[in-house]
Enzyme design. Structure first.
Site, PDB file in Angstrom:
ATOM      1  N   SER A   1       0.805  -1.224   0.000  1.00  0.00           N
ATOM      2  CA  SER A   1       0.000   0.000   0.000  1.00  0.00           C
ATOM      3  C   SER A   1       0.832   1.266   0.000  1.00  0.00           C
ATOM      4  CB  SER A   1      -0.979  -0.048   1.161  1.00  0.00           C
ATOM      5  OG  SER A   1      -2.009   0.888   0.983  1.00  0.00           O
TER       6      SER A   1
ATOM      7  N   ASP B   1       8.669   5.612 -11.178  1.00  0.00           N
ATOM      8  CA  ASP B   1       8.138   6.266 -12.377  1.00  0.00           C
ATOM      9  C   ASP B   1       8.934   7.509 -12.749  1.00  0.00           C
ATOM     10  OD1 ASP B   1       6.237   4.335 -12.577  1.00  0.00           O
ATOM     11  OD2 ASP B   1       4.505   5.651 -12.319  1.00  0.00           O
TER      12      ASP B   1
ATOM     13  N   LYS C   1      -1.173  -4.154  -3.031  1.00  0.00           N
ATOM     14  CA  LYS C   1      -2.448  -3.631  -2.548  1.00  0.00           C
ATOM     15  C   LYS C   1      -2.612  -2.202  -3.036  1.00  0.00           C
ATOM     16  CE  LYS C   1      -5.233  -2.349   1.295  1.00  0.00           C
ATOM     17  NZ  LYS C   1      -5.370  -1.012   0.678  1.00  0.00           N
TER      18      LYS C   1
END
Length: 415
Positions: free
Chosen positions: A286, A297, A311
């Site tokens: 999470s 990214d 998750k």
């Protein structure tokens, strides 16, 4: 026992959303009332309406997904305490998969951590009672208890035979962030879970590392292994320390306040540009995946370790009357490039399985120290702190690999 909520990305709702309008399913409501009456008349023991209705609410939420749940007064209070960093229990994050209670992650410096409970373990029994068939909240309630009381867990791990572990419950004061200097000018920041003040604590840890080092760090390892997540805003604040611009994470759902976007601020942190390696594993879930995904990214860090938990949903805490609440999955979150890691996880840039470093001696090799009348080294012996750091790297091959990579990046950068 920390309720199995901190591996969620949590939001605390200011205003509960209004129920959607629509025709009521009258046939299903008649069936519900009929089943309730049959239970009251025929069940082996008397049962009151309040208990039946509360059980119905619990079942309604438990069957939505593994993370939605009804929170009674005790659970609701413990959730509020856990996000602030202090709670009672074992210090273990659990989830339910295929009707089986499994360990998401133990929390650092807790009874579960000290007993060697590992991410991926199955909890087959609690004090001799099978966990299969229990709801997640029922299992959590059995794991909770007063500090000082004991509970025995029957653990299934890989191909090993099931074994028992006896744990003593304690008041868990979880320190979210720890920092330390590694070899040379390199630092380590370990985040065990994301609490309300974790972003500020990371900033303080970075400043302290630079102060202790006496000059800017040459590189940093951010350790998110076995970090089950926590507060969504805290994850964004942590990522902001390492990014000077761009999106960190965004969420999408059906209700208006589930659409959010977090972006890096223009302020420059002392860690905005130093070489960075992020360690993750199957216990990183999470909020940990939000940080790792954002840094990956933006190509701001090298992600190292093993695939994360996967998750990618956000739970909103919706307060009800009389100190009750509902923890409801209201959104999915996405990395800056639009990736959803739900049931996929973050794939590291460099896969490194956890193992133990060992050295291989070369028989017959003669060194200077073996020669007669060799000159002694006049340097002082290594300090206890340096020996402890060397032992730490010897016992943690993933951390050692991360440090080696940082050193390599600096060597290349100087050429």
């Amino acid at each position: 026992m920390l309720p199995a909520v901190l591996f969620s990305s949590l939001l605390w709702a200011q205003d509960s959303p209004q129920p959607a309008e629509g025709d009521l399913p009258l046939n299903e409501l008649r069936t519900f009332v009929e089943v309730m009456e049959r239970i009251k008349m025929a069940y082996v023991e008397p049962i009151d309406d309040k208990t039946l209705l509360e059980n119905a609410i619990k079942g309604m939420l438990a069957n939505l997904d593994p993370h939605s749940a009804y929170l009674g007064p005790e659970s609701y209070q413990e959730l509020q305490e856990s996000t602030s960093g202090e709670f009672g229990g074992l210090g273990i994050e659990v989830g339910m998969e295929d009707d089986q209670l499994n360990v998401i992650s133990p929390i650092d410096d807790t009874p579960a951590f000290a007993a060697g409970i590992e991410a991926g373990d199955l909890i087959l029994k609690i004090d001799g009672q099978l966990t299969k068939g229990l709801s997640l909240m029922q299992a959590v309630e059995k794991l909770r208890g007063k500090p000082g009381t004991s509970v025995t867990l029957t653990i299934g791990r890989g191909h090993q035979a099931p074994f028992d572990v006896k744990l003593k419950r304690a008041v868990i004061k979880n320190r979210s962030v720890r920092g330390q200097l590694l070899d040379g000018d390199y630092g380590l920041v370990r985040i065990s879970q994301f609490q309300t003040h974790t972003g500020k604590e990371v900033g303080k840890a970075l400043q302290q590392l630079e102060k202790d080092n006496g000059k800017p760090l040459a590189g940093l390892v951010l350790d998110l292994r076995n970090n089950p997540g926590g507060v969504l805003q805290a994850a964004a604040e942590v990522a902001d320390h390492f990014l000077s611009r761009g999106r960190i994470v965004y969420t999408e759902g059906r209700i208006p306040n589930s659409h959010m976007s977090f972006d890096a601020g223009p302020q420059i942190s002392i860690a905005s540009h130093i070489p960075l390696v992020v360690l993750i594993n199957g216990g990183s879930a999470s909020a940990s995946e939000i940080v790792a995904g954002a840094l990956q990214d933006h190509k701001r860090a090298v992600i190292m370790g093993t695939n994360s938990f996967g998750k990618g949903s956000v739970q909103t805490i919706l307060p009800l009357n009389d100190d009750h609440g509902v923890k409801l999955t209201t959104a999915l979150y996405f990395t800056p490039s639009g990736r959803s890691i739900q049931a996929q996880g973050i794939e590291p840039d460099i896969q490194v399985e956890r193992g133990k470093l060992s050295t291989q001696s070369q028989p017959g090799m003669i060194k200077e120290a073996d020669l007669a009348r060799h000159l002694d080294n006049t340097q002082q012996p290594a300090s206890p702190e340096r020996k402890a750091r060397a032992e730490q790297l010897q016992n943690d091959n993933q951390l050692a690999q991360a440090l080696s990579l940082l050193k390599g990046l600096n060597v290349l950068g100087k050429k």
